[in-house]
Design a protein around this motif. Structure first.
Motif, short mmCIF file in Angstrom:
data_model
loop_
_atom_site.label_atom_id
_atom_site.label_comp_id
_atom_site.label_asym_id
_atom_site.label_seq_id
_atom_site.Cartn_x
_atom_site.Cartn_y
_atom_site.Cartn_z
N GLY A 6 0.64 -1.31 0.06
CA GLY A 6 -0.07 -0.04 0.04
C GLY A 6 0.78 1.10 0.08
O GLY A 6 0.18 2.38 0.24
N ARG A 7 2.10 1.09 -0.36
CA ARG A 7 3.06 2.39 -0.20
C ARG A 7 3.93 2.56 -1.31
O ARG A 7 4.95 2.01 -1.53
N PRO A 8 3.25 2.80 -2.47
CA PRO A 8 3.82 2.89 -3.99
C PRO A 8 5.03 3.61 -3.95
O PRO A 8 6.11 3.66 -4.71
N GLU A 9 4.95 4.81 -3.24
CA GLU A 9 6.36 5.59 -3.26
C GLU A 9 7.73 5.17 -2.71
O GLU A 9 8.67 5.47 -3.11
N GLN A 10 7.37 4.34 -1.72
CA GLN A 10 8.64 3.83 -0.91
C GLN A 10 8.80 2.23 -1.35
O GLN A 10 10.03 1.82 -1.09
N HIS A 53 -6.64 0.15 6.91
CA HIS A 53 -5.70 0.49 5.95
C HIS A 53 -5.11 1.61 6.23
O HIS A 53 -3.78 1.80 5.92
N ALA A 54 -5.72 2.82 6.48
CA ALA A 54 -4.91 4.06 6.63
C ALA A 54 -3.98 3.95 7.75
O ALA A 54 -2.91 4.60 7.55
N ALA A 55 -4.10 3.39 8.77
CA ALA A 55 -3.26 3.10 9.82
C ALA A 55 -2.15 2.14 9.33
O ALA A 55 -0.84 2.54 9.86
N CYS A 56 -2.36 1.40 8.63
CA CYS A 56 -1.17 0.42 8.45
C CYS A 56 -0.47 1.10 7.36
O CYS A 56 1.05 0.79 7.36
N VAL A 57 -0.81 1.81 6.39
CA VAL A 57 0.05 2.72 5.37
C VAL A 57 0.99 3.70 6.25
O VAL A 57 2.09 3.77 6.31
N GLU A 102 1.75 3.64 9.28
CA GLU A 102 2.68 3.38 10.19
C GLU A 102 3.77 2.21 9.53
O GLU A 102 4.55 1.67 10.44
N GLY A 103 3.49 1.92 8.26
CA GLY A 103 4.49 1.07 7.63
C GLY A 103 4.22 -0.24 8.20
O GLY A 103 5.27 -1.25 8.30
N ILE A 104 3.16 -0.89 8.25
CA ILE A 104 2.88 -2.39 8.84
C ILE A 104 2.99 -3.18 7.29
O ILE A 104 2.62 -2.89 6.50
N GLY A 105 3.50 -4.15 7.59
CA GLY A 105 3.67 -5.26 6.60
C GLY A 105 2.52 -5.77 6.30
O GLY A 105 1.30 -5.97 7.11
N PHE A 106 2.27 -6.66 5.24
CA PHE A 106 1.06 -7.13 4.58
C PHE A 106 0.63 -8.25 5.42
O PHE A 106 -0.61 -8.19 6.15
N PHE A 107 1.15 -9.19 6.30
CA PHE A 107 0.66 -10.33 7.04
C PHE A 107 0.25 -9.76 8.49
O PHE A 107 -0.95 -10.08 9.05
#
Length: 306
Positions: free
Chosen positions: A120-124, A223-227, A229-234
């Protein structure tokens, strides 16, 4: 135009992503609950989770009024050292798909440790170089040819969060690089939304190649919080990023209308990935999503279709 499709569910809705995980639920439970929730079909999931004896699997499905909808690969397509195992898994999967009249193979690059942290973080997100990308495309073509030429099975590419084909530019590049008479497209509404892609526009843009659908939704706040905070998929799955279809960001009325407009005639697989060690109730989730689809006219008559 009209759409005609079967509704299915998938083992990932019970937390089954890999066949050999000790935390997986019993396969009998998955079949029982998929049928109890109202579904007419179930995906194979990772080969080896359900019985691989096709006569036994056919009997188990028939006893629950289920059919097999599709099979899939969720494997590291960027790793040349793993490819022999992927080919073997393709052959074992396609044998079952051929024998049980479910000639659809969904190809997904597996979540990697490196890329999975940037879901969910295309720029990084780190991207593949030209050579590695070309090699991945060649592997997908080889797998699709094995499926088609050896088993009469059609392949569909699936963009997936945390993988090297995730974002819109990557999906468009893959669709341009892969032969359209060999590899179609599986649109996953939830993974599209996770990656910032509008799934409705994707369905319309690739209407000639959309041959399989995954119906999935994501929770806006999670979704917003995971993006952020840089939370991984699993870890995002464990936080509950995927939710019942009527509760997330995807507009399924618009999805329904887009499928009608393109005359979609494949399978529509409901998925809601969960952590199998968590306290989610896959049966309740599946029932809720089926009831929601019925309320918007996506379940009525869905037993017809290819």
């Amino acid at each position: 135009m009209t759409a005609s499709y079967r509704l299915a569910n998938a083992p990932c809705s019970w937390g089954v992503d890999f066949a050999d995980r000790p935390e997986n639920p019993a396969w009998i439970r998955v079949l029982d609950e998929a049928a109890a929730a109202g579904f007419a079909a179930i995906d194979l999931g990772p080969v080896g989770f359900f019985p691989t004896d096709t006569a036994r699997l056919a009997d188990e499905l028939a006893s629950r009024n289920l059919s097999l909808s599709a099979g899939g690969l969720f494997d590291p397509l960027t790793d040349p050292g793993a490819f022999a195992d992927v080919v073997d898994k393709t052959r074992r999967t396609c044998t079952i798909l051929r024998e049980l009249a479910a000639p659809r193979l969904i190809i997904i690059d597996c979540v990697s440790d490196r890329r999975g942290m940037f879901a969910g973080r295309p720029e990084q997100a780190p991207r593949l170089g030209a050579g590695d990308w070309k090699a991945m495309m060649s592997r997908i073509v080889e797998l699709a040819k094995i499926a088609r030429d050896g088993y009469g099975v059609t392949s569909y590419l699936h963009a997936h969060a945390g993988c090297y084909i995730e974002y819109e530019d990557e999906l468009d590049r893959a669709m341009a690089d892969l032969p359209d008479d060999l590899v179609g497209l599986c649109v996953d509404t939830g993974h599209s939304a996770y990656a910032g892609i509008d799934p409705i526009s994707l369905i319309r843009r690739y209407e000639g190649r959309v041959g399989h659908m995954h119906l999935k939704n994501i929770d806006k706040g999670v979704h917003a919080a995971c993006v952020a905070e840089g939370i991984g998929f699993f870890d995002a799955i464990a936080r509950g990023i995927f939710c019942p279809l009527g509760k997330g960001v995807v507009d399924f009325v618009a999805v329904r209308d887009a499928l009608t407009d393109i005359g979609y005639g494949g399978v529509a697989v409901v998925e809601q990935d969960v952590d199998p060690t968590g306290d989610a109730s896959p049966l309740d989730n599946a029932r809720e999503s089926f009831t929601y689809l019925a309320s918007i006219g996506m379940a009525a008559g869905a037993g017809a279709g290819a």
